[in-house]
Write a protein that holds these residues in place. Structure first.
Motif, PDB file in Angstrom:
ATOM      1  N   THR A 156      15.657  -6.222   5.630  1.00 20.50           N
ATOM      2  CA  THR A 156      15.914  -6.024   4.101  1.00 20.50           C
ATOM      3  C   THR A 156      14.803  -5.296   3.520  1.00 20.50           C
ATOM      4  O   THR A 156      13.749  -5.286   3.665  1.00 20.50           O
ATOM      5  N   HIS A 157      15.246  -4.585   2.472  1.00 19.03           N
ATOM      6  CA  HIS A 157      14.234  -3.664   1.558  1.00 19.03           C
ATOM      7  C   HIS A 157      14.731  -3.525   0.307  1.00 19.03           C
ATOM      8  O   HIS A 157      15.548  -2.733   0.108  1.00 19.03           O
ATOM      9  N   CYS A 158      14.619  -4.828  -0.381  1.00 19.79           N
ATOM     10  CA  CYS A 158      15.402  -4.768  -1.860  1.00 19.79           C
ATOM     11  C   CYS A 158      14.458  -4.482  -3.009  1.00 19.79           C
ATOM     12  O   CYS A 158      13.239  -5.068  -3.070  1.00 19.79           O
ATOM     13  N   HIS A 159      15.033  -3.703  -3.964  1.00 17.44           N
ATOM     14  CA  HIS A 159      14.401  -3.606  -5.109  1.00 17.44           C
ATOM     15  C   HIS A 159      14.983  -4.476  -6.139  1.00 17.44           C
ATOM     16  O   HIS A 159      16.021  -4.827  -5.939  1.00 17.44           O
ATOM     17  N   ASN A 160      14.195  -4.328  -7.303  1.00 16.69           N
ATOM     18  CA  ASN A 160      14.463  -5.537  -8.302  1.00 16.69           C
ATOM     19  C   ASN A 160      14.902  -5.253  -9.572  1.00 16.69           C
ATOM     20  O   ASN A 160      14.808  -6.007 -10.423  1.00 16.69           O
ATOM     21  N   GLY A 197      10.030  -2.942  -9.345  1.00 14.62           N
ATOM     22  CA  GLY A 197       9.519  -3.532  -8.336  1.00 14.62           C
ATOM     23  C   GLY A 197      10.320  -3.740  -7.123  1.00 14.62           C
ATOM     24  O   GLY A 197      11.497  -3.593  -7.098  1.00 14.62           O
ATOM     25  N   ASN A 198       9.476  -4.356  -5.939  1.00 14.29           N
ATOM     26  CA  ASN A 198      10.186  -4.685  -4.766  1.00 14.29           C
ATOM     27  C   ASN A 198      10.173  -6.217  -4.476  1.00 14.29           C
ATOM     28  O   ASN A 198       9.668  -6.970  -5.492  1.00 14.29           O
ATOM     29  N   THR A 199      10.718  -6.593  -3.435  1.00  9.39           N
ATOM     30  CA  THR A 199      10.771  -8.134  -3.059  1.00  9.39           C
ATOM     31  C   THR A 199       9.134  -8.647  -3.124  1.00  9.39           C
ATOM     32  O   THR A 199       8.597  -7.826  -2.694  1.00  9.39           O
ATOM     33  N   LEU A 219       0.845  -1.283   0.027  1.00  5.23           N
ATOM     34  CA  LEU A 219      -0.018  -0.086   0.056  1.00  5.23           C
ATOM     35  C   LEU A 219       0.807   1.294   0.209  1.00  5.23           C
ATOM     36  O   LEU A 219       0.135   2.238  -0.144  1.00  5.23           O
ATOM     37  N   ARG A 220       1.989   1.332   0.149  1.00  3.51           N
ATOM     38  CA  ARG A 220       2.947   2.528   0.127  1.00  3.51           C
ATOM     39  C   ARG A 220       4.130   2.376  -1.013  1.00  3.51           C
ATOM     40  O   ARG A 220       3.766   3.058  -2.054  1.00  3.51           O
ATOM     41  N   ASP A 221       5.037   1.402  -0.883  1.00  7.10           N
ATOM     42  CA  ASP A 221       5.990   1.356  -2.105  1.00  7.10           C
ATOM     43  C   ASP A 221       5.022   0.859  -3.385  1.00  7.10           C
ATOM     44  O   ASP A 221       5.571   1.358  -4.341  1.00  7.10           O
ATOM     45  N   GLY A 222       4.229  -0.205  -3.053  1.00  4.53           N
ATOM     46  CA  GLY A 222       3.683  -0.952  -4.366  1.00  4.53           C
ATOM     47  C   GLY A 222       2.783   0.119  -4.938  1.00  4.53           C
ATOM     48  O   GLY A 222       2.580   0.127  -6.180  1.00  4.53           O
TER      49      GLY A 222
END
Ligand code: KIV
Ligand code: ZN
Length: 498
Positions: free
Chosen positions: A201-205, A237-239, A12-15
């Protein structure tokens, strides 16, 4: 002994930062409820200072969701933190997620500042947030490109200031798994108060490494993973959280467990895809349409003998009823006889040989072999031309300032029937008119339009997935008119309901 891995969802935030994926408050509440049922530990609901709409959605979610920790994002700015605290007023378990960029790129270009000043601002924002809430998570934005010694200084200082969780984002998706894991290990080994906080962890793709980097983080001591459903998020995107959760469930050698209710994964994935209008790629791990579909003869034979020959995850564990053996020109006799038995035909070996010959002929011409086709092959039922439901006529009216309406005429078992319905657009109106005629409770699960090249006169290929009484049916059509192709694909799927 296995330790708990906290699952932090930021759909709901990064997405939601993805262009075209914006949600209204009701949609956000619906997703938050699905995440709650899924059992995630933390839901990041938004960035409240960014807009009144975001603020309001957060307030509404906090009035309804009580089990997980509810989190709001801020910059290292007092006003942001004031607004976040206000938005979190009703939350039962609340967290403020605050932070600042720590890489030289951010320090020099974004803040026109220096390391010492950024360190002071990092400490100050955590202390300020602590005035409002006990649970404060600090993010060191672009930690992936931050030198480890400086990062360690920042992490030690924010933990001393009261941070309960420290997030190490690979904001640009730059790191390689070994490098990211080594970064986490460096912090664990060099920050003397590290045991007082959870490392996230907060990993982008961007390089397709988000899941691998998160797993590498876990192996090196991180105990919270941040990500989104279906991996949606900024840029690449994110993990994808479903990948982490299932990797942890499947690989017992990982040192952690999660409390996610895995059979709820598929539903959450469908909901996010539908509400955010982001189709899931068919080969997406865990939740893609083909993730449990076997089409080659050798694989089908293997799965039918023992599912584990070619499946490391039981589809039921992610909320999908069973693996699908898709009949294509590459399927073998075993797959054909399995399908025939499923619809009630047990053939002798000679009859099966004969059916298999007919099947191969048809499969060469036709991509998707339905149960109805199989009945025709064994001499019972109708041919495709005699399909029970056929589109005879379709007219749509739509455009600016008019209510989209569709009139549909179908031939159902030789009987011609007509219906008119309105909808949110021409396709929706056509689907509603078809629904009125077929008298089935049909839920549209996936609707995907692909154009073959790039012109406006292109052929549109439409894939539709529908649900009826817990069964999923797939329909396909192609036409230069996408509304007609959509209606035909919908009817194709409906025709497969036995
Ligand atoms: O990717 C990132 O760095 C972020 C932070 C704001 C947590 O999303
Ligand atoms: Zn991010």
């Amino acid at each position: 002994m296995s330790e708990k891995l906290y699952i932090f969802d930021t759909t709901l935030r990064d997405g939601e930062q993805v262009p075209g994926c914006q949600l209204n408050t009701l949609e956000k509440i619906e997703i938050a409820k699905a995440l709650d049922e899924l059992g995630v530990d933390v839901i990041e609901m938004g960035f409240p200072v960014s807009s009144p709409g975001d603020f309001n959605s957060i307030v509404e979610i906090t009035k309804i969701i009580t089990r997980p920790t509810l989190c709001a994002l801020t910059r290292a700015v007092e006003k942001d933190i004031d607004v976040a605290a206000d938005a979190l007023h009703f939350a039962k378990h609340k967290r403020i997620h605050t932070g600042i960029g720590t890489s030289q790129y951010h320090i020099t270009h974004k803040f026109n500042s220096n390391q010492d000043d950024i360190l002071e601002r990092a400490i100050a924002c955590v202390k300020y947030a602590k005035k409002y809430v006990e649970d404060v998570e600090f993010y060191a934005e672009d930690a992936g490109r931050t030198e480890n010694e400086y990062l360690a200084r920042v992490v030690e200082a924010v933990i001393a200031a009261g941070a309960t969780v420290v997030n190490i984002p690979d904001t640009t998706g730059y790191c390689m798994p070994e490098e990211y894991g080594a970064k986490i290990r460096f912090l664990i080994e060099n920050v003397k108060n590290i045991h007082k906080a959870v490392i996230a962890t907060h990993c982008h793709n961007d390089l397709g490494m988000a899941t691998a980097n998160s797993i590498s983080g876990i192996l090196n001591g991180a105990r919270q993973v941040e990500g989104t459903i279906n991996g949606i998020g900024e840029r690449a995107g994110n993990t994808a959280l479903e990948e982490i959760v299932m990797a942890v469930k499947c690989r017992k050698d990982l040192p952690v467990f999660t409390e996610v209710v895995t059979p709820k994964i598929y539903r959450a994935s469908r909901l996010v895809s539908t509400l955010m209008r982001m189709p899931v790629q068919p080969n997406k791990a865990i939740v893609g349409r083909n993730a449990f579909a076997h089409s080659s003869g050798i694989h089908q034979d293997g799965v039918l003998k023992n599912r584990e020959s070619y499946e490391i995850i039981n589809p039921v564990d992610v909320g999908i009823n069973e693996s699908s053996i898709v009949l294509t020109a590459r399927s073998g006799r075993h797959a054909l006889s399995h399908h025939l038995e499923r619809i009630g035909f047990k053939l002798s070996s000679e009859a099966l040989d004969d059916a298999y010959r007919k099947f191969l002929k048809l499969a060469d011409r036709k991509k998707d072999i339905s149960d109805e086709d199989l009945r025709v092959i064994v001499g019972v039922g109708q041919s495709e031309q005699q399909r029970r439901v056929k589109l005879k006529y379709l007219q749509v009216v739509c455009g600016k300032s008019s209510i989209p309406m569709a009139t549909v005429q179908l031939n159902i078992d030789g009987e011609i029937c007509t219906s008119t319905a309105a909808g949110s657009g021409p396709v929706d109106a056509a689907f509603n008119a078809i629904r009125q005629l077929v008298h089935r409770k049909v839920t549209l699960e996936e609707y995907l339009v692909q154009v073959v090249t790039r012109g406006s006169d292109d052929i549109g290929k439409v894939h539709v997935q529908i649900e009826n009484q817990s069964n999923t049916y797939y329909g396909f059509s192609a036409n230069t008119d996408v509304v007609t192709a959509s209606a035909e694909a919908f009817i194709d799927a409906i025709s497969k309901i036995v």
